[in-house]
Write an enzyme that holds these catalytic residues in place. Sequence first.
Site, mmCIF file in Angstrom:
data_model
loop_
_atom_site.group_PDB
_atom_site.id
_atom_site.type_symbol
_atom_site.label_atom_id
_atom_site.label_comp_id
_atom_site.label_asym_id
_atom_site.label_seq_id
_atom_site.Cartn_x
_atom_site.Cartn_y
_atom_site.Cartn_z
ATOM 1 N N CYS A 109 60.268 28.831 -37.984
ATOM 2 C CA CYS A 109 60.698 27.682 -37.880
ATOM 3 C C CYS A 109 59.513 26.225 -37.715
ATOM 4 C CB CYS A 109 61.452 27.728 -36.863
ATOM 5 S SG CYS A 109 63.058 28.584 -36.485
ATOM 6 N N HIS A 248 61.774 20.699 -33.359
ATOM 7 C CA HIS A 248 62.434 21.898 -34.042
ATOM 8 C C HIS A 248 63.886 21.873 -33.337
ATOM 9 C CE1 HIS A 248 63.929 25.268 -35.750
ATOM 10 N NE2 HIS A 248 63.778 26.170 -34.652
ATOM 11 N N ASN A 278 70.540 25.954 -36.002
ATOM 12 C CA ASN A 278 69.008 25.976 -35.984
ATOM 13 C C ASN A 278 68.873 26.588 -37.509
ATOM 14 O OD1 ASN A 278 66.385 27.274 -36.565
ATOM 15 N ND2 ASN A 278 66.466 28.390 -34.585
HETATM 16 N N1 COA Z 1 79.362 34.339 -27.027
HETATM 17 C C1 COA Z 1 79.522 34.884 -25.716
HETATM 18 N N2 COA Z 1 78.928 35.544 -24.914
HETATM 19 C C2 COA Z 1 77.785 35.786 -25.463
HETATM 20 C C3 COA Z 1 77.275 35.523 -26.786
HETATM 21 C C4 COA Z 1 78.079 34.594 -27.515
HETATM 22 N N3 COA Z 1 77.837 34.092 -28.897
HETATM 23 N N4 COA Z 1 76.079 35.887 -26.879
HETATM 24 C C5 COA Z 1 75.735 36.377 -25.759
HETATM 25 N N5 COA Z 1 76.592 36.354 -25.022
HETATM 26 C C6 COA Z 1 76.624 36.968 -23.527
HETATM 27 C C7 COA Z 1 75.730 38.156 -23.311
HETATM 28 O O1 COA Z 1 76.485 39.492 -23.868
HETATM 29 C C8 COA Z 1 75.615 38.314 -21.962
HETATM 30 O O2 COA Z 1 76.660 39.082 -21.419
HETATM 31 P P1 COA Z 1 76.380 39.527 -19.878
HETATM 32 O O3 COA Z 1 75.726 38.835 -18.950
HETATM 33 O O4 COA Z 1 77.558 40.162 -19.557
HETATM 34 O O5 COA Z 1 75.422 40.769 -20.258
HETATM 35 C C9 COA Z 1 75.449 36.844 -21.755
HETATM 36 O O6 COA Z 1 76.081 36.159 -22.691
HETATM 37 C C10 COA Z 1 74.070 36.188 -21.441
HETATM 38 O O7 COA Z 1 74.200 35.124 -21.136
HETATM 39 P P2 COA Z 1 73.189 34.128 -20.617
HETATM 40 O O8 COA Z 1 72.011 35.119 -20.072
HETATM 41 O O9 COA Z 1 73.708 33.384 -19.847
HETATM 42 O O10 COA Z 1 72.439 33.579 -21.947
HETATM 43 P P3 COA Z 1 71.039 32.663 -21.923
HETATM 44 O O11 COA Z 1 71.336 31.677 -21.210
HETATM 45 O O12 COA Z 1 69.813 33.601 -21.741
HETATM 46 O O13 COA Z 1 71.369 32.117 -23.479
HETATM 47 C C11 COA Z 1 70.100 32.145 -25.588
HETATM 48 C C12 COA Z 1 70.958 32.875 -24.511
HETATM 49 C C13 COA Z 1 70.037 32.950 -26.755
HETATM 50 C C14 COA Z 1 71.312 30.941 -26.088
HETATM 51 C C15 COA Z 1 69.024 31.715 -25.236
HETATM 52 O O14 COA Z 1 68.103 32.664 -24.783
HETATM 53 C C16 COA Z 1 68.317 30.901 -26.002
HETATM 54 O O15 COA Z 1 68.639 29.943 -26.713
HETATM 55 N N6 COA Z 1 66.956 31.506 -26.551
HETATM 56 C C17 COA Z 1 66.241 30.712 -27.670
HETATM 57 C C18 COA Z 1 66.636 31.191 -28.834
HETATM 58 C C19 COA Z 1 65.955 30.535 -30.162
HETATM 59 O O16 COA Z 1 66.134 29.214 -29.895
HETATM 60 N N7 COA Z 1 65.542 30.979 -31.048
HETATM 61 C C20 COA Z 1 64.828 30.351 -32.075
HETATM 62 C C21 COA Z 1 63.582 29.794 -32.047
HETATM 63 S S1 COA Z 1 63.141 29.371 -33.735
#
Ligand code: COA
Length: 321
Positions: A109, A248, A278
């Site tokens: 990215c 980004h 993204n």
């Molecule tokens: N819909 C519903 N539930 C989802 C889900 C979805 N699409 N994806 C994951 N979950 C669930 C998981 O199973 C987990 O459930 P559990 O707690 O029962 O195990 C829970 O949601 C995880 O939630 P949470 O820990 O609150 O997620 P988060 O706040 O860590 O957010 C991301 C997850 C991926 C959105 C976050 O970590 C993120 O944005 N990371 C950066 C990723 C990124 O930008 N990558 C590219 C960079 S170039």
Amino acid sequence: MKILGTGSALPKKVVSNDDLAQVMDTSDEWIRTRTGIERRHIAVEETTTSLAVEACKKALEQSKVSIDELDLIVAATVSSDYIYPTLSCEIQAAIGAKNATAFDISAGCSGFLFALATADAYLRTGRYKNALILGAETLSKMMDWSDRSTCVLFGDGAGAAVVSAEGNQLLGMVQGSDGARGTVLKCKNRPVHNLYKQEAGQSLAYSYTEMDGSAVYKFAVRTVPNAIANVLEQAKVPVADVKYFLLHQANLRIIEAVAKRMNQPLEKFPTILEECGNISAASVPSLLDQIHREGKLSKGDKIVMAGFGAGLTWGACVLEW
Ligand code: COA
């Protein structure tokens, strides 16, 4: 260097969060509150090349640089249609830029920032005069659509800019990489398939994107403010003088956290991720194109562009419009 024109393109097919909730266990509420993403565009008829060509043609038209004057094409992508020929060579053929040298770079990215830095270095040597730089992706083909924690975040698109050696718009540039942490965001290439290595039960299936979302989040919110602080210091530009920070577009929460750490108002951080999710290397040039075409950039405005992503890699630059 100076940016003479910008362009962008998205596929026609719009997929809302509710549309995704029809086919997997997710919800508009989860995606919106965790990421700010409302919908994404998914390539059905389009390809990485067709999106890239559309964005490049728009940038070229705006730049007034003729096809024959184009002597460099640098395409940033991790999702080209072919391993070879490269995306940049496909674009060269499609637009008829027969005088250009064309090659791709792969920096996840951060790709557009790396393409800009590469073109700038070439232009400074005097070897080339007019470069077409772009990021283009169809990440949808690299998603595991049964992995809801990753696939809902990404989309397809392309963004481009024409840059000329005349002008002094780039005030500073920093780049960095940390390969030791690369496993947090990865997608394997084809499995080894040759005469001498065939194991029982060996799968020749392709791999898809795997991500440790929490690790990537922490990397982004720590690295991006530092990179921006470093590039502003290099350029001797006070943070308060920056009109826009074009980050980004991965996640609104990352952008909010960066704004907070930098003690800057969120209004200085325009976004397009609501519309397209993204789109990796395409996000920064597409955002630049949007604010440029909306008439939000005036002569003398200082803007920061910053990317981060797979590798891990990051890059940030300061431009004076
Ligand atoms: N819909 C519903 N539930 C989802 C889900 C979805 N699409 N994806 C994951 N979950 C669930 C998981 O199973 C987990 O459930 P559990 O707690 O029962 O195990 C829970 O949601 C995880 O939630 P949470 O820990 O609150 O997620 P988060 O706040 O860590 O957010 C991301 C997850 C991926 C959105 C976050 O970590 C993120 O944005 N990371 C950066 C990723 C990124 O930008 N990558 C590219 C960079 S170039």
